[in-house]
Enzyme design. Structure first.
Site, mmCIF file in Angstrom:
data_model
loop_
_atom_site.group_PDB
_atom_site.id
_atom_site.type_symbol
_atom_site.label_atom_id
_atom_site.label_comp_id
_atom_site.label_asym_id
_atom_site.label_seq_id
_atom_site.Cartn_x
_atom_site.Cartn_y
_atom_site.Cartn_z
ATOM 1 N N LYS A 118 0.869 -1.180 0.000
ATOM 2 C CA LYS A 118 0.000 0.000 0.000
ATOM 3 C C LYS A 118 0.899 1.221 0.000
ATOM 4 C CE LYS A 118 -4.441 0.637 -0.029
ATOM 5 N NZ LYS A 118 -5.509 -0.287 -0.483
ATOM 6 N N ASP A 158 -6.773 4.058 -4.776
ATOM 7 C CA ASP A 158 -7.473 3.844 -3.511
ATOM 8 C C ASP A 158 -8.180 5.179 -3.246
ATOM 9 O OD1 ASP A 158 -7.589 1.774 -1.118
ATOM 10 O OD2 ASP A 158 -7.329 3.712 -0.167
ATOM 11 N N PHE A 231 -19.225 8.236 -1.856
ATOM 12 C CA PHE A 231 -19.715 8.487 -3.220
ATOM 13 C C PHE A 231 -18.525 8.513 -4.183
ATOM 14 C CE2 PHE A 231 -19.376 12.411 -0.831
ATOM 15 C CZ PHE A 231 -18.596 13.229 -1.637
ATOM 16 N N VAL A 234 -15.888 3.225 -5.524
ATOM 17 C CA VAL A 234 -16.396 1.966 -4.976
ATOM 18 C C VAL A 234 -17.909 2.043 -4.770
ATOM 19 C CG1 VAL A 234 -16.277 0.391 -3.010
ATOM 20 C CG2 VAL A 234 -14.182 1.406 -3.912
#
Ligand code: 2IT
Length: 441
Positions: A118, A158, A231, A234
């Site tokens: 990450k 992400d 929102f 995903v």
């Protein structure tokens, strides 16, 4: 845990993520003395390495800005490092360590050969112009490019990093490295190596998994009311698939409050989410302003106060507390599938599990995103693109396999499933076996 707490004081998200996994695997770990002998847990909880770097860029007013950038390469036992980049003002090494740790287990569940990583920055995209986003991404890649590569470490998006940011990052990577392999980042655009359905994949996979959870419990998603937080990309994919499956999305929320949608979200409203995200305003109220007849905004409230059957947290870690879990239950909710990484606080998970509610953890529910990144890498390595049908079929199979792994390792005596235990043990067994077989390194 005591040793880790002493070594990494104050790294609360990281310690929380490790604690959850260790609690789940205690029993199987004790059945495998060879794991203990090789000190598998002590090795698995520490990242292989962390890169930290300064990112300096110039904003639209000509002022010099400095942020911190990171890449946490957590575990490569089953394949090259793989995981997203998060741009958010609250990013710390602890947050990225928790995410990298979770990613290692999640990637193991996907059936694909990917290790865990990450990265990201404390850069805050809220209120930034497109030009500022581009300059920041370019400055970030100026440091990151030496740490990554198509067979080494493959970042993706992400929170705060979507198709636009991946584009700017990829452009700068190619310029610096003079390597034109399409497979160093995933989530790319369709004209430069991206996979069809990758933008939808996390949300679609989450709904496929939710369907499996419901079917196993003898229920059907059709006609269910669904509450969703967030929102971003995903939430957008989750709303789209929930609607296709005949569910009604009655709430979406953001940092400013909740939009209640009594008649259910429409395709037009869902498309508008993409504009809300790219505006960098980070306000869910914009939905109610744009569709005043359909959505009612309430400031300061979460999606969890809206009566629903199924709750899908799609925003940020620890976004759902025990109090929220109690409110959901009181309003008739009976299922929570965590789509955000570690979206539920431990007390909320215990409340769901102790009160007969269905609960599945993020590392199983949201794994369709990284799995489709894996499918994007396969297409890149083959120098071809698959059809939507082909990608969707594979995503279906992968989510089904993850569900089977959870059932295999998480079935309780009464036939119900502990999805937390199932996902953690299945992921752990794969990574632990791979580490053991490759020796002490
Ligand atoms: O949390 C996640 O799994 C992601 N942000 C996606 C990672 C990826 O490499 O596609």
């Amino acid at each position: 845990m005591a040793m880790l707490q002493a070594k990494h004081p104050g790294e609360s998200e990281y310690l929380q993520a490790v604690q959850e996994v260790l609690e789940s695997i205690e029993e199987v770990y004790n059945q495998h003395p060879e794991f203990e002998e090789a000190k598998i847990v002590e090795r698995m909880v520490e990242p292989d390495r962390i890169f930290t770097f300064r990112v300096t860029w110039v904003d639209d007013r000509g002022e010099v800005q400095t942020n911190l950038g990171y890449r946490v390469q957590f575990n490569s036992a089953i394949g090259p490092y793989k995981g997203g980049l998060r741009f958010h003002r609250a990013v710390t090494p602890s947050m990225l360590k928790f995410l990298g740790f979770e990613q290692t287990f999640k990637n193991a569940l996907t059936t694909l050969p990917m290790g865990g990583a990450k990265g990201g920055s404390d850069f805050d995209p809220v209120g930034k112009s497109d030009a500022e986003i581009m300059r920041f991404c370019q400055a970030f890649m100026l440091e990151l490019w030496r740490c990554i590569g198509p067979d080494q470490d493959i970042p993706a998006g992400d929170v705060g990093v979507g198709g636009r940011e991946i584009g700017f990052l990829n452009g700068m990577y190619q310029k610096l490295s003079r390597e034109y392999h399409t497979g160093v980042l995933t989530g790319k655009g369709m004209t430069w190596g991206g996979s069809i359905l990758r933008p939808e994949a996390t949300g679609f996979g989450a709904l496929y998994f939710t369907q499996h959870v419901l079917h196993k419990a003898g229920k059907d998603i059709k006609g269910c009311k669904v509450a969703i937080s967030g929102f971003g990309n995903v939430a957008w994919g989750a709303v789209k698939k929930a609607m296709q499956l005949g569910a009604k999305v009655v709430a979406i929320s953001g940092p400013d409050g909740v939009c209640e949608v009594p008649e259910g979200m429409t395709a037009e409203m869902n498309d508008y989410m993409l504009e809300m995200r790219s505006s960098n305003r980070n306000r869910v109220q914009d939905m109610a302003d744009r569709f005043p007849d359909k959505a009612k905004f309430t400031a300061g409230k979460k999606a969890w106060c809206v009566p629903c059957d199924i709750a899908l947290p799609c925003a940020f870690q620890n976004e759902l507390s025990e109090e929220d879990a109690r409110e959901l239950k009181a309003n008739g909710c009976w299922c929570c599938c965590e789509v955000s990484n570690m979206g539920c606080q431990p007390e909320a998970i215990h409340f769901f599990q102790n009160n007969g509610m269905l609960f599945a953890p993020g590392k199983a529910v949201n794994a369709g995103g990284v799995a489709t990144s894996g499918l994007e890498m396969t297409q890149n390595a083959q120098h071809l693109s698959w059809t939507a049908q082909e990608v969707d079929d594979r995503l279906h199979h992968i989510m089904q396999s993850i569900h089977e792994q959870c059932v295999r390792f998480g079935e309780r005596a009464d036939g119900s499933i502990d999805y937390v235990k199932g996902a953690n043990i299945a992921g752990f067994m794969k990574v632990a076996t791979a580490m053991l077989e490759q020796g002490t390194i």
